[in-house]
Design a protein around this motif. Structure first.
Motif, PDB file in Angstrom:
ATOM      1  N   MET A   1       0.851  -1.213   0.000  1.00 10.10           N
ATOM      2  CA  MET A   1       0.000   0.000   0.000  1.00 10.10           C
ATOM      3  C   MET A   1       0.877   1.250   0.000  1.00 10.10           C
ATOM      4  SD  MET A   1      -2.500   1.420   2.940  1.00 10.10           S
ATOM      5  CE  MET A   1      -3.530   0.001   3.102  1.00 10.10           C
ATOM      6  N   THR A   2       0.456   2.283  -0.752  1.00  6.12           N
ATOM      7  CA  THR A   2       1.219   3.538  -0.761  1.00  6.12           C
ATOM      8  C   THR A   2       0.975   4.249   0.568  1.00  6.12           C
ATOM      9  OG1 THR A   2       0.286   3.676  -2.954  1.00  6.12           O
ATOM     10  CG2 THR A   2       1.689   5.521  -2.248  1.00  6.12           C
ATOM     11  N   PRO A   3       2.024   4.529   1.319  1.00  7.38           N
ATOM     12  CA  PRO A   3       1.791   5.225   2.586  1.00  7.38           C
ATOM     13  C   PRO A   3       1.235   6.622   2.351  1.00  7.38           C
ATOM     14  CG  PRO A   3       4.013   4.329   2.481  1.00  7.38           C
ATOM     15  CD  PRO A   3       3.437   4.231   1.109  1.00  7.38           C
ATOM     16  N   GLY A   4       0.649   7.175   3.341  1.00 11.16           N
ATOM     17  CA  GLY A   4       0.066   8.511   3.254  1.00 11.16           C
ATOM     18  C   GLY A   4      -0.526   8.823   4.609  1.00 11.16           C
ATOM     19  N   THR A   5      -1.651   9.547   4.625  1.00  6.51           N
ATOM     20  CA  THR A   5      -2.267   9.869   5.915  1.00  6.51           C
ATOM     21  C   THR A   5      -3.714   9.389   5.939  1.00  6.51           C
ATOM     22  OG1 THR A   5      -2.894  12.010   5.068  1.00  6.51           O
ATOM     23  CG2 THR A   5      -0.831  11.926   6.293  1.00  6.51           C
ATOM     24  N   TYR A   6      -4.225   9.173   7.159  1.00  9.64           N
ATOM     25  CA  TYR A   6      -5.614   8.750   7.294  1.00  9.64           C
ATOM     26  C   TYR A   6      -6.321   9.613   8.334  1.00  9.64           C
ATOM     27  CZ  TYR A   6      -4.432   6.605  11.771  1.00  9.64           C
ATOM     28  OH  TYR A   6      -4.028   6.414  13.062  1.00  9.64           O
ATOM     29  N   PHE A   7      -7.651   9.709   8.163  1.00 11.23           N
ATOM     30  CA  PHE A   7      -8.506  10.349   9.159  1.00 11.23           C
ATOM     31  C   PHE A   7      -9.631   9.364   9.440  1.00 11.23           C
ATOM     32  CE2 PHE A   7     -12.280  12.730  10.324  1.00 11.23           C
ATOM     33  CZ  PHE A   7     -11.796  13.520  11.365  1.00 11.23           C
ATOM     34  N   LEU A   8      -9.831   9.037  10.714  1.00 12.89           N
ATOM     35  CA  LEU A   8     -10.874   8.057  11.073  1.00 12.89           C
ATOM     36  C   LEU A   8     -11.767   8.663  12.144  1.00 12.89           C
ATOM     37  CD1 LEU A   8     -12.171   5.207  11.276  1.00 12.89           C
ATOM     38  CD2 LEU A   8     -10.269   4.520  12.714  1.00 12.89           C
ATOM     39  N   GLU A   9     -13.070   8.759  11.850  1.00 13.59           N
ATOM     40  CA  GLU A   9     -14.015   9.267  12.852  1.00 13.59           C
ATOM     41  C   GLU A   9     -14.932   8.124  13.287  1.00 13.59           C
ATOM     42  OE1 GLU A   9     -16.227  12.780  11.756  1.00 13.59           O
ATOM     43  OE2 GLU A   9     -17.196  12.853  13.723  1.00 13.59           O
ATOM     44  N   THR A  10     -15.137   8.021  14.603  1.00 17.27           N
ATOM     45  CA  THR A  10     -15.899   6.894  15.151  1.00 17.27           C
ATOM     46  C   THR A  10     -17.235   7.352  15.718  1.00 17.27           C
ATOM     47  OG1 THR A  10     -13.792   5.933  15.764  1.00 17.27           O
ATOM     48  CG2 THR A  10     -15.736   4.955  16.779  1.00 17.27           C
ATOM     49  N   PHE A  11     -18.292   6.623  15.399  1.00 21.53           N
ATOM     50  CA  PHE A  11     -19.636   6.877  15.944  1.00 21.53           C
ATOM     51  C   PHE A  11     -20.042   5.630  16.726  1.00 21.53           C
ATOM     52  CE2 PHE A  11     -19.016   9.359  12.227  1.00 21.53           C
ATOM     53  CZ  PHE A  11     -19.636  10.576  12.483  1.00 21.53           C
ATOM     54  N   GLY A  12     -20.901   5.814  17.749  1.00 25.71           N
ATOM     55  CA  GLY A  12     -21.520   4.652  18.380  1.00 25.71           C
ATOM     56  C   GLY A  12     -20.852   4.140  19.633  1.00 25.71           C
ATOM     57  N   CYS A  13     -20.966   2.811  19.808  1.00 24.01           N
ATOM     58  CA  CYS A  13     -20.709   2.174  21.109  1.00 24.01           C
ATOM     59  C   CYS A  13     -19.222   1.872  21.333  1.00 24.01           C
ATOM     60  CB  CYS A  13     -21.491   0.868  21.162  1.00 24.01           C
ATOM     61  SG  CYS A  13     -20.969  -0.295  19.891  1.00 24.01           S
ATOM     62  N   ALA A  29       0.435   0.145  10.763  1.00 24.65           N
ATOM     63  CA  ALA A  29       1.359  -0.931  10.366  1.00 24.65           C
ATOM     64  C   ALA A  29       1.635  -0.876   8.857  1.00 24.65           C
ATOM     65  CB  ALA A  29       0.779  -2.281  10.753  1.00 24.65           C
ATOM     66  N   CYS A  30       0.693  -0.304   8.088  1.00 29.13           N
ATOM     67  CA  CYS A  30       0.893  -0.171   6.635  1.00 29.13           C
ATOM     68  C   CYS A  30       1.645   1.123   6.304  1.00 29.13           C
ATOM     69  CB  CYS A  30      -0.443  -0.112   5.903  1.00 29.13           C
ATOM     70  SG  CYS A  30      -1.419  -1.559   6.068  1.00 29.13           S
ATOM     71  N   GLY A  31       2.023   1.877   7.284  1.00 32.70           N
ATOM     72  CA  GLY A  31       2.812   3.087   7.031  1.00 32.70           C
ATOM     73  C   GLY A  31       1.992   4.364   6.977  1.00 32.70           C
ATOM     74  N   LEU A  32       0.669   4.283   7.190  1.00 32.40           N
ATOM     75  CA  LEU A  32      -0.128   5.517   7.163  1.00 32.40           C
ATOM     76  C   LEU A  32       0.006   6.247   8.498  1.00 32.40           C
ATOM     77  CD1 LEU A  32      -2.065   3.549   5.105  1.00 32.40           C
ATOM     78  CD2 LEU A  32      -3.281   5.696   5.136  1.00 32.40           C
ATOM     79  N   ARG A  33      -0.054   7.578   8.426  1.00 30.58           N
ATOM     80  CA  ARG A  33       0.036   8.398   9.645  1.00 30.58           C
ATOM     81  C   ARG A  33      -1.284   9.132   9.841  1.00 30.58           C
ATOM     82  NH1 ARG A  33       2.661  12.105   7.580  1.00 30.58           N
ATOM     83  NH2 ARG A  33       2.990  11.081   5.583  1.00 30.58           N
ATOM     84  N   PRO A  34      -1.658   9.407  11.108  1.00 28.55           N
ATOM     85  CA  PRO A  34      -2.924  10.106  11.339  1.00 28.55           C
ATOM     86  C   PRO A  34      -2.890  11.545  10.843  1.00 28.55           C
ATOM     87  CG  PRO A  34      -1.774   9.673  13.418  1.00 28.55           C
ATOM     88  CD  PRO A  34      -0.978   9.003  12.348  1.00 28.55           C
ATOM     89  N   ALA A  35      -4.005  12.021  10.266  1.00 25.33           N
ATOM     90  CA  ALA A  35      -4.121  13.420   9.827  1.00 25.33           C
ATOM     91  C   ALA A  35      -5.050  14.138  10.803  1.00 25.33           C
ATOM     92  CB  ALA A  35      -4.706  13.469   8.422  1.00 25.33           C
ATOM     93  N   GLU A  36      -4.876  15.449  10.910  1.00 20.17           N
ATOM     94  CA  GLU A  36      -5.677  16.257  11.839  1.00 20.17           C
ATOM     95  C   GLU A  36      -7.143  16.343  11.415  1.00 20.17           C
ATOM     96  OE1 GLU A  36      -5.007  18.347  14.635  1.00 20.17           O
ATOM     97  OE2 GLU A  36      -3.293  16.962  14.790  1.00 20.17           O
ATOM     98  N   SER A  37      -7.377  16.360  10.081  1.00 17.29           N
ATOM     99  CA  SER A  37      -8.742  16.559   9.589  1.00 17.29           C
ATOM    100  C   SER A  37      -8.893  15.846   8.244  1.00 17.29           C
ATOM    101  CB  SER A  37      -9.016  18.049   9.398  1.00 17.29           C
ATOM    102  OG  SER A  37      -8.290  18.491   8.271  1.00 17.29           O
ATOM    103  N   PRO A  38     -10.153  15.634   7.801  1.00 20.90           N
ATOM    104  CA  PRO A  38     -10.351  14.964   6.507  1.00 20.90           C
ATOM    105  C   PRO A  38      -9.715  15.749   5.364  1.00 20.90           C
ATOM    106  CG  PRO A  38     -12.471  15.352   7.629  1.00 20.90           C
ATOM    107  CD  PRO A  38     -11.417  15.952   8.476  1.00 20.90           C
ATOM    108  N   THR A  39      -9.703  17.069   5.488  1.00 20.93           N
ATOM    109  CA  THR A  39      -9.207  17.916   4.394  1.00 20.93           C
ATOM    110  C   THR A  39      -7.806  17.541   3.951  1.00 20.93           C
ATOM    111  OG1 THR A  39     -10.059  19.523   5.954  1.00 20.93           O
ATOM    112  CG2 THR A  39      -9.501  20.352   3.755  1.00 20.93           C
ATOM    113  N   ILE A  44     -10.016   8.623   4.164  1.00 23.72           N
ATOM    114  CA  ILE A  44     -10.982   9.170   5.134  1.00 23.72           C
ATOM    115  C   ILE A  44     -11.999   8.077   5.434  1.00 23.72           C
ATOM    116  CG2 ILE A  44     -12.697  10.994   5.550  1.00 23.72           C
ATOM    117  CD1 ILE A  44     -11.192  12.445   3.121  1.00 23.72           C
ATOM    118  N   LEU A  45     -12.054   7.666   6.709  1.00 28.71           N
ATOM    119  CA  LEU A  45     -12.953   6.556   7.067  1.00 28.71           C
ATOM    120  C   LEU A  45     -13.919   6.982   8.167  1.00 28.71           C
ATOM    121  CD1 LEU A  45     -10.259   3.702   7.305  1.00 28.71           C
ATOM    122  CD2 LEU A  45     -11.865   4.082   5.417  1.00 28.71           C
TER     123      LEU A  45
END
Ligand code: SAM
Ligand code: SF4
Length: 486
Positions: A1-13, A29-39, A44-45
């Motif tokens: 996978m090409t590394p880059g950044t991710y943004f993950l927002e969680t809803f629910g329990c 583990a795939c080399g992605l780093r957290p991003a501050e915002s979806p922008t 974006i998950l």
């Protein structure tokens, strides 16, 4: 996978909070780093909840706002994971044409491969469980399906360094089919994880500094697996986890009243690290409504169980869930709910306005006939009754000393108010939230707090003594998000 950044927002329990932590572990583990915002994110998950319509609407609105971003950056990958993906399936691609990926809660271990597929094929991909068999019995199903371990088994222990509190899954899915609930459809059949895997995961977490573990299951006390051919139910599992050297606190959520086994109370009473806390939803105080919900117990049986809980653990803190405005709920039924709440004297309540869910028995067999303003009024009335109970309980603690696990800076301190610059927050074994002044060295410690004031939600106090200092040499100790009810 090409590394880059991710943004993950969680809803629910809490189950979703845990799934998100495990997904983040995979992405890192795939080399992605957290991003501050979806922008600014490449991936974006949204980890979604389907329990009420409102939760789904929020996600659809977030997704709608991303249409412009996708036009500007067509390479960004937008995905919906969790219950809403499983419930709405491919129809989500029609509703949200800029969506790239959907992945149900049982398929999250495939997420890195799905992201690769989207990148290579440039077309939407889906990983969904569909209908899983409930035809074989629960234990046989658990033994057959131990491969569902993949996501939990891949938990990145190194990422757990400095984690003060952690969730550990003991069970997936649900077989109860309460008539209002979508969970058995989105999370599939009930399957317990092997006891050895649960104990090993908990031990790894404790070895890395974790002090409090919460075992998770939709009906956690229905847990059933085996070891060496011998059945292991929830009481035995609890005993094994409680025996882990260095574990200070053990909790479990959510318990299902109809499956309770008295042995669990014995283990709770005899194991000092098990918190005197029980989240055991009643849902209604009316037998007529409980029957229509197919909960499998009467109010008298529920009350008998609460009395038994207090016989074994006199100071137990009880927490409950209630649905107001379920189909056909009359004023009389609602009064019965108020009576139950007054009688049980919960520590806290989660109150929900009934939301019809497509595909559930209630949705196709009963009209949603309680007007929304009545649902709102009952919701507020129930919270007000509980608010008065919570206030009375907390005020009784003023001038007493409570044990607190210090989780970090309080919300007020993080907001930057000068009056609260040194304010820390933590919880008691009864799951009461306490705020008090302290410094970074207290974070992660077990302390005695002398209570000086109380509101319905929070105790305020001062540190009287340190019971045991923080075990983490990291600066920021990671805690679970505060889940507070009324
Ligand atoms: N398995 C847990 C149990 O049975 O106690 C709870 C799982 S559910 C995710 C959390 C809570 O959401 C339930 O206890 C119930 O009060 C509420 N809930 C579930 N379906 C609902 C619906 N259709 N409308 C409103 N509230 C609902
Ligand atoms: Fe839903 Fe009932 Fe299962 Fe809880 S026990 S998840 S409310 S079906």
């Amino acid at each position: 996978m090409t590394p880059g950044t991710y943004f993950l927002e969680t809803f629910g329990c809490q189950m979703n909070v845990l799934d998100s932590q495990l997904v983040e572990g995979q992405l890192r583990a795939c080399g992605l780093r957290p991003a501050e915002s979806p922008t600014s994110a490449d991936v974006i998950l949204f980890n979604t909840c389907s329990v009420r319509q409102h939760a789904e609407d929020k996600v659809l609105s977030r997704l709608g706002r991303l249409a412009a971003l996708k036009r500007r950056r067509p390479d960004a990958i937008i995905g919906v994971i969790g219950c809403m993906a499983e419930r709405q399936r491919e129809s989500l691609f029609v509703q949200v044409p800029h969506l790239d990926l959907i992945c149900g809660p049982g398929e999250l271990h495939c997420l890195p491969a799905l992201l690769d597929q989207v990148r290579q094929r440039r077309e939407p991909v889906a990983a969904l469980a569909g209908t899983q068999s409930r035809r074989i019995d629960r234990l046989a199903r658990s033994l057959l399906e131990d491969e569902i371990e993949a996501l939990d088994a891949a938990r990145d222990s190194a990422a757990s360094d400095g984690v003060l509190q952690a969730y550990v899954r003991v069970q997936r899915g649900c077989d109860k089919f309460c008539t209002y609930c979508v969970v058995p459809f989105t999370r599939g059949p009930e399957r317990s994880r092997p006891p050895q895997a649960i104990v090993a995961e908990a031990r790894r977490l404790v070895d890395r500094g974790c002090r409090e573990i919460t075992l998770l299951g939709q009906t956690v006390n229905s847990y059933l697996h085996q070891d060496g051919g011998q059945p292991v139910g929830f009481a035995r599992l609890l005993e094994r986890v409680a025996a882990i050297d260095g574990l200070d606190r053990l909790r479990f959520v959510t318990s299902f009243p109809a499956d309770w086994d008295e042995d669990i109370f014995r283990v709770m009473r005899d194991q000092p690290c098990i918190c005197p806390y029980l989240h055991i939803p009643a849902q209604s105080g009316s037998d007529r409504i409980l029957k229509a919900m197919k909960r499998g117990y009467t109010v008298a049986e529920y009350l008998k169980l609460m009395d038994l809980a207090r016989k074994y653990i006199p100071d137990i803190a009880l927490a409950g869930d209630f649905i107001v405005g379920f189909c056909g709920e009359t004023d009389e039924d609602f009064q019965a709910t108020l009576d139950l709440v007054r009688r049980v004297e919960y520590k806290s309540l989660f109150v929900f306005k009934y939301s019809p869910r497509p595909g559930t028995t209630a949705d196709h067999s009963r009209p949603d006939d309680v007007p929304s303003e009545v649902k709102v009024r009952r919701n507020n009335e129930l919270l007000a009754v509980q608010g008065a109970i919570s206030l009375r309980h907390k005020q009784a603690l003023v001038s007493k000393t409570v044990q607190v696990l210090v989780e970090g800076r309080s919300k007020a301190a993080r907001r930057g108010g000068p009056r609260h610059a040194r304010q820390l927050v933590g919880r008691t074994p009864h799951d009461l939230i306490a705020v008090f002044d302290g410094d970074q060295s207290h974070v992660g410690a077990l302390v005695n707090v002398q209570v000086t004031a109380a509101t319905a939600l929070t105790l305020t106090g001062r540190i009287a003594s340190i019971i045991s200092p923080s075990r983490s040499n990291r600066l920021g100790v990671v805690s679970l998000p505060v889940h507070e009810a009324g």
